[in-house]
Design an enzyme around this catalytic site. Structure first.
Site: not given
Length: 234
Positions: A26, A28, A183
């Protein structure tokens, strides 16, 4: 190494590097801390259109599902301003995505380690595709990642696994041979939906409990933790 739970796969599994041929990241909150730039761009748009801005920290729970959902969350009850706010935000962010953002400490070391293990590397983000490419190439150059995929009309946003599965195919790696670093709960869901190993990173935007609740196979506190696991040095 500090033990984290849940570790649903034994450390021995991660030593068997022949089973791991690829890694999906991922963007961001995983590779780059983009929160301040995202928050500033959206708050600027909200102010321009007469709406109340949010605290930067609030954006930890607003981003991660693509620009449309971010804008819906930001405008709240003022749905009539959706198009204007989205356009103003997107236009500004496309020019100012690097004002405050920076890679997380240790990320380059992890990426270089995986590359040295001959693992294929890719990025899958719900950020618009052009913005995703700009951020990755600015901070990581053109050669580190084998494939980059952001949001497009053709690729459904996460947690739909279609984009992750397509990336694995483009890399020539089966999903079960890939680590998926993210995250958020959305990332953990996407990883599980795609049949990949879900690695939740605790340095990003969301909390440990969200990652656990959405199926994380492993939690790591810092990038070095994964190097330690894969190298077998506990």
């Amino acid at each position: 190494m500090h033990k984290l739970k849940p570790v649903l796969y034994s450390t021995g599994f991660f030593r068997r590097e022949s089973l791991l041929r690829g890694a999906l990241f991922d963007l961001d909150g995983t590779l780059v801390n983009t929160l301040s730039d995202l928050a500033y761009a959206m708050n600027r748009s909200l102010r321009i259109h007469g709406l109340v801005p949010y605290e930067t920290d609030a954006y930890r729970y607003m981003v991660g599902n693509g620009i449309d959902i971010l804008t819906h969350r930001a405008v709240g009850e003022h749905k009539e301003l959706f198009d204007e706010v989205k356009h103003t935000y997107a236009s500004y962010y496309s020019e100012h995505w690097h004002d405050r953002s920076e890679p997380y400490p240790g990320i380059m070391e992890l990426l270089n380690y995986l590359k040295k293990q001959n693992m294929k590397l890719c990025v899958f983000s719900n950020k618009p595709h052009l913005d995703t490419c700009h951020v990755i190439r600015h901070y990581f150059g053109d050669d580190l990642f084998d494939e980059i995929q952001g949001q497009t009309a053709r690729i459904p946003i996460k947690p739909d696994p279609a984009g992750a599965i397509e990336l694995a195919e483009r890399l020539g790696v089966s999903p079960e041979e890939m680590l998926y670093f993210g995250d958020s709960g959305v990332d953990m869901q996407c990883a599980k939906n795609a049949g990949m190993k879900a690695v939740g990173v605790l340095w990003g935007f969301r909390e440990r409990q969200e990652l656990m609740d959405n199926g994380a196979d492993l939690l790591i506190e810092k990038p070095q933790d994964m190097i330690t696991l894969l190298s077998g040095k506990e």
